[in-house]
Design a protein around this motif. Structure first.
Motif, PDB file in Angstrom:
ATOM      1  N   VAL A   3       0.753  -1.201   0.065  1.00  9.38           N
ATOM      2  CA  VAL A   3      -0.074   0.001   0.004  1.00  9.38           C
ATOM      3  C   VAL A   3       0.972   1.118   0.235  1.00  9.38           C
ATOM      4  CG1 VAL A   3      -1.737   1.268   1.177  1.00  9.38           C
ATOM      5  CG2 VAL A   3      -1.900  -1.264   1.193  1.00  9.38           C
ATOM      6  N   LEU A   4       0.691   1.991  -0.957  1.00  6.76           N
ATOM      7  CA  LEU A   4       1.261   3.332  -0.986  1.00  6.76           C
ATOM      8  C   LEU A   4       0.413   4.452  -0.594  1.00  6.76           C
ATOM      9  CD1 LEU A   4       3.893   4.597  -2.227  1.00  6.76           C
ATOM     10  CD2 LEU A   4       2.694   5.090  -4.237  1.00  6.76           C
ATOM     11  N   VAL A   5       1.014   5.134   0.465  1.00  9.31           N
ATOM     12  CA  VAL A   5       0.397   6.048   1.099  1.00  9.31           C
ATOM     13  C   VAL A   5       0.919   7.649   0.990  1.00  9.31           C
ATOM     14  CG1 VAL A   5      -0.389   7.006   3.433  1.00  9.31           C
ATOM     15  CG2 VAL A   5      -0.402   4.442   2.798  1.00  9.31           C
ATOM     16  N   PHE A   6       0.309   8.648   0.652  1.00 11.01           N
ATOM     17  CA  PHE A   6       0.771   9.811   0.781  1.00 11.01           C
ATOM     18  C   PHE A   6      -0.480  10.962   0.884  1.00 11.01           C
ATOM     19  CE2 PHE A   6      -0.019   9.006  -3.734  1.00 11.01           C
ATOM     20  CZ  PHE A   6      -0.634  10.142  -4.280  1.00 11.01           C
ATOM     21  N   GLN A  17      -1.488  13.878   6.003  1.00 13.56           N
ATOM     22  CA  GLN A  17      -0.678  12.844   6.186  1.00 13.56           C
ATOM     23  C   GLN A  17      -1.138  12.082   7.208  1.00 13.56           C
ATOM     24  OE1 GLN A  17       1.166  10.998   4.345  1.00 13.56           O
ATOM     25  NE2 GLN A  17       3.065  11.946   4.260  1.00 13.56           N
ATOM     26  N   GLN A  18      -1.389  12.714   8.476  1.00 11.93           N
ATOM     27  CA  GLN A  18      -1.908  11.881   9.505  1.00 11.93           C
ATOM     28  C   GLN A  18      -3.012  11.066   9.190  1.00 11.93           C
ATOM     29  OE1 GLN A  18      -2.378  14.023  13.213  1.00 11.93           O
ATOM     30  NE2 GLN A  18      -1.515  15.999  12.276  1.00 11.93           N
ATOM     31  N   LEU A  19      -4.066  11.399   8.554  1.00 12.27           N
ATOM     32  CA  LEU A  19      -5.272  10.838   8.166  1.00 12.27           C
ATOM     33  C   LEU A  19      -5.188   9.557   7.207  1.00 12.27           C
ATOM     34  CD1 LEU A  19      -8.282  10.409   8.177  1.00 12.27           C
ATOM     35  CD2 LEU A  19      -8.477  12.064   6.274  1.00 12.27           C
ATOM     36  N   ALA A  20      -4.234   9.879   6.099  1.00 12.29           N
ATOM     37  CA  ALA A  20      -3.737   8.821   5.265  1.00 12.29           C
ATOM     38  C   ALA A  20      -3.122   7.549   5.890  1.00 12.29           C
ATOM     39  CB  ALA A  20      -2.965   9.192   3.845  1.00 12.29           C
ATOM     40  N   SER A  21      -2.071   7.999   6.594  1.00 12.70           N
ATOM     41  CA  SER A  21      -1.121   6.898   7.371  1.00 12.70           C
ATOM     42  C   SER A  21      -2.266   6.303   8.462  1.00 12.70           C
ATOM     43  CB  SER A  21      -0.053   7.785   8.286  1.00 12.70           C
ATOM     44  OG  SER A  21       0.785   8.495   7.349  1.00 12.70           O
ATOM     45  N   TYR A  22      -3.017   6.912   8.934  1.00  9.27           N
ATOM     46  CA  TYR A  22      -3.956   6.210   9.809  1.00  9.27           C
ATOM     47  C   TYR A  22      -4.858   5.145   9.348  1.00  9.27           C
ATOM     48  CZ  TYR A  22      -8.262   5.419  12.406  1.00  9.27           C
ATOM     49  OH  TYR A  22      -9.425   4.587  13.255  1.00  9.27           O
ATOM     50  N   ALA A  23      -5.366   5.673   7.951  1.00 10.69           N
ATOM     51  CA  ALA A  23      -6.220   4.625   7.336  1.00 10.69           C
ATOM     52  C   ALA A  23      -5.385   3.557   6.823  1.00 10.69           C
ATOM     53  CB  ALA A  23      -6.670   5.554   5.946  1.00 10.69           C
ATOM     54  N   ILE A  27      -5.309  -1.371   7.543  1.00  9.53           N
ATOM     55  CA  ILE A  27      -5.255  -2.378   6.378  1.00  9.53           C
ATOM     56  C   ILE A  27      -4.612  -3.664   7.104  1.00  9.53           C
ATOM     57  CG2 ILE A  27      -4.924  -3.251   4.204  1.00  9.53           C
ATOM     58  CD1 ILE A  27      -4.825  -0.232   3.555  1.00  9.53           C
ATOM     59  N   PRO A  28      -5.235  -4.691   7.260  1.00  8.84           N
ATOM     60  CA  PRO A  28      -4.713  -6.142   7.908  1.00  8.84           C
ATOM     61  C   PRO A  28      -3.518  -6.598   6.719  1.00  8.84           C
ATOM     62  CG  PRO A  28      -6.669  -6.607   7.448  1.00  8.84           C
ATOM     63  CD  PRO A  28      -6.853  -5.057   7.019  1.00  8.84           C
ATOM     64  N   ASN A  29      -2.245  -6.744   7.549  1.00  5.99           N
ATOM     65  CA  ASN A  29      -1.105  -7.477   6.898  1.00  5.99           C
ATOM     66  C   ASN A  29      -0.631  -6.659   5.453  1.00  5.99           C
ATOM     67  OD1 ASN A  29      -1.542  -9.739   8.535  1.00  5.99           O
ATOM     68  ND2 ASN A  29      -3.350 -10.305   7.313  1.00  5.99           N
ATOM     69  N   ALA A  30      -0.775  -5.375   5.670  1.00  7.65           N
ATOM     70  CA  ALA A  30      -0.320  -4.498   4.621  1.00  7.65           C
ATOM     71  C   ALA A  30       1.284  -4.196   4.746  1.00  7.65           C
ATOM     72  CB  ALA A  30      -1.135  -3.302   4.531  1.00  7.65           C
ATOM     73  N   GLU A  31       1.886  -4.068   3.770  1.00  6.86           N
ATOM     74  CA  GLU A  31       3.218  -3.556   3.682  1.00  6.86           C
ATOM     75  C   GLU A  31       2.880  -2.122   3.212  1.00  6.86           C
ATOM     76  OE1 GLU A  31       6.921  -3.751   0.751  1.00  6.86           O
ATOM     77  OE2 GLU A  31       6.029  -5.779   1.362  1.00  6.86           O
ATOM     78  N   VAL A  32       3.092  -1.194   4.197  1.00  8.84           N
ATOM     79  CA  VAL A  32       2.794   0.183   3.933  1.00  8.84           C
ATOM     80  C   VAL A  32       3.865   1.186   3.797  1.00  8.84           C
ATOM     81  CG1 VAL A  32       1.673   2.331   4.970  1.00  8.84           C
ATOM     82  CG2 VAL A  32       0.690  -0.027   5.318  1.00  8.84           C
ATOM     83  N   GLU A  33       3.905   1.785   2.606  1.00  8.42           N
ATOM     84  CA  GLU A  33       4.929   2.892   2.340  1.00  8.42           C
ATOM     85  C   GLU A  33       4.421   4.203   2.458  1.00  8.42           C
ATOM     86  OE1 GLU A  33       8.558   3.815  -0.671  1.00  8.42           O
ATOM     87  OE2 GLU A  33       7.112   2.363  -1.414  1.00  8.42           O
ATOM     88  N   VAL A  34       4.934   5.177   3.171  1.00  9.00           N
ATOM     89  CA  VAL A  34       4.436   6.546   3.346  1.00  9.00           C
ATOM     90  C   VAL A  34       5.404   7.313   2.540  1.00  9.00           C
ATOM     91  CG1 VAL A  34       3.721   8.118   4.752  1.00  9.00           C
ATOM     92  CG2 VAL A  34       3.157   5.938   5.547  1.00  9.00           C
ATOM     93  N   LEU A  35       4.891   8.135   1.631  1.00  9.31           N
ATOM     94  CA  LEU A  35       5.603   9.084   0.745  1.00  9.31           C
ATOM     95  C   LEU A  35       5.402  10.599   1.295  1.00  9.31           C
ATOM     96  CD1 LEU A  35       5.163   8.054  -2.946  1.00  9.31           C
ATOM     97  CD2 LEU A  35       6.655   7.249  -1.371  1.00  9.31           C
ATOM     98  N   VAL A  74      -4.521   7.949  -0.490  1.00 11.59           N
ATOM     99  CA  VAL A  74      -3.993   9.516  -0.562  1.00 11.59           C
ATOM    100  C   VAL A  74      -5.192  10.387  -0.032  1.00 11.59           C
ATOM    101  CG1 VAL A  74      -5.103   9.754  -3.147  1.00 11.59           C
ATOM    102  CG2 VAL A  74      -3.486  11.017  -2.343  1.00 11.59           C
ATOM    103  N   SER A  75      -4.774  11.458   0.659  1.00 15.89           N
ATOM    104  CA  SER A  75      -5.584  12.348   1.149  1.00 15.89           C
ATOM    105  C   SER A  75      -4.959  13.927   0.622  1.00 15.89           C
ATOM    106  CB  SER A  75      -5.460  12.348   2.405  1.00 15.89           C
ATOM    107  OG  SER A  75      -6.498  13.115   3.254  1.00 15.89           O
ATOM    108  N   PHE A  76      -6.037  14.417   0.242  1.00 15.69           N
ATOM    109  CA  PHE A  76      -5.664  15.804  -0.633  1.00 15.69           C
ATOM    110  C   PHE A  76      -5.871  16.993   0.466  1.00 15.69           C
ATOM    111  CE2 PHE A  76      -6.819  12.779  -3.824  1.00 15.69           C
ATOM    112  CZ  PHE A  76      -5.909  13.010  -4.920  1.00 15.69           C
TER     113      PHE A  76
END
Length: 174
Positions: A3-6, A17-23, A27-35, A74-76
């Motif tokens: 999951v790509l998050v930004f 960014q706080q909202l997107a990262s929280y969301a 997600i269970p068992n996700a490999e999350v990358e925050v940009l 993504v959160s705008f």
């Protein structure tokens, strides 16, 4: 699931960014990358710059990150009713690589703001234009009055109804 998050913001204290990262954390068992969009800062797009210097490496890297993701959260941020300049510039450069910027990746598009509007204008614009850029938008969610509905210390939504809507939206990414 990768999951790509930004946040579509270059603010170091971005509520988006706080909202997107929280969301993404839900997600269970996700490999999350925050940009961080600050890592993708480039000159303002112009055809002259593109002709002279080509497409910057930052846009190439952003496009590759999207292509490697199984889902995007993504959160705008809303700046005067529209995209932040930082996001719009990155998007413009990236679209010169391939108009299908989002590469048919399943997405959750969100937006928040301190006020009651919840950045709905920019979210509507993003969702409305998404099909033209190969975005597979599974759901969208506006979170109004961020500081009334999100506990920044705990890093979570406190509004039960919004949390349920978010959890339902995230289920659609699988």
């Amino acid at each position: 699931m990768k999951v790509l998050v930004f946040a579509a913001s270059n603010s170091r204290q971005s509520i988006n960014q706080q909202l997107a990262s929280y969301a993404a954390s839900l997600i269970p068992n996700a490999e999350v990358e925050v940009l961080d969009l600050n890592d993708y800062e480039m000159p303002i797009y112009s055809i002259e710059r593109e002709t002279q210097s080509g497409i910057p490496d930052q846009a190439q890297r952003f496009f590759a990150k999207i292509g490697a993701a199984d889902a995007i959260v993504v959160s705008f941020a809303e700046h005067n009713g529209s995209y932040s300049a930082a996001y719009k510039n990155l998007f413009d450069w990236t679209s010169r690589i391939d108009k299908q910027v989002y590469q048919n990746t399943p997405m959750l598009m969100m937006a928040t703001s301190p006020g009651p509007g919840g950045a709905q204008s920019v979210l509507a614009s993003a969702v409305g234009s998404a099909p033209f850029f190969a975005a597979d938008v599974k759901a969208s969610l506006s979170v109004p009055s961020f500081f009334d509905n999100f506990d920044s210390e705990a890093g979570e939504l406190t509004n039960t109804e919004l949390k349920q809507q978010l959890e339902a939206a995230l289920q659609l990414l699988h």
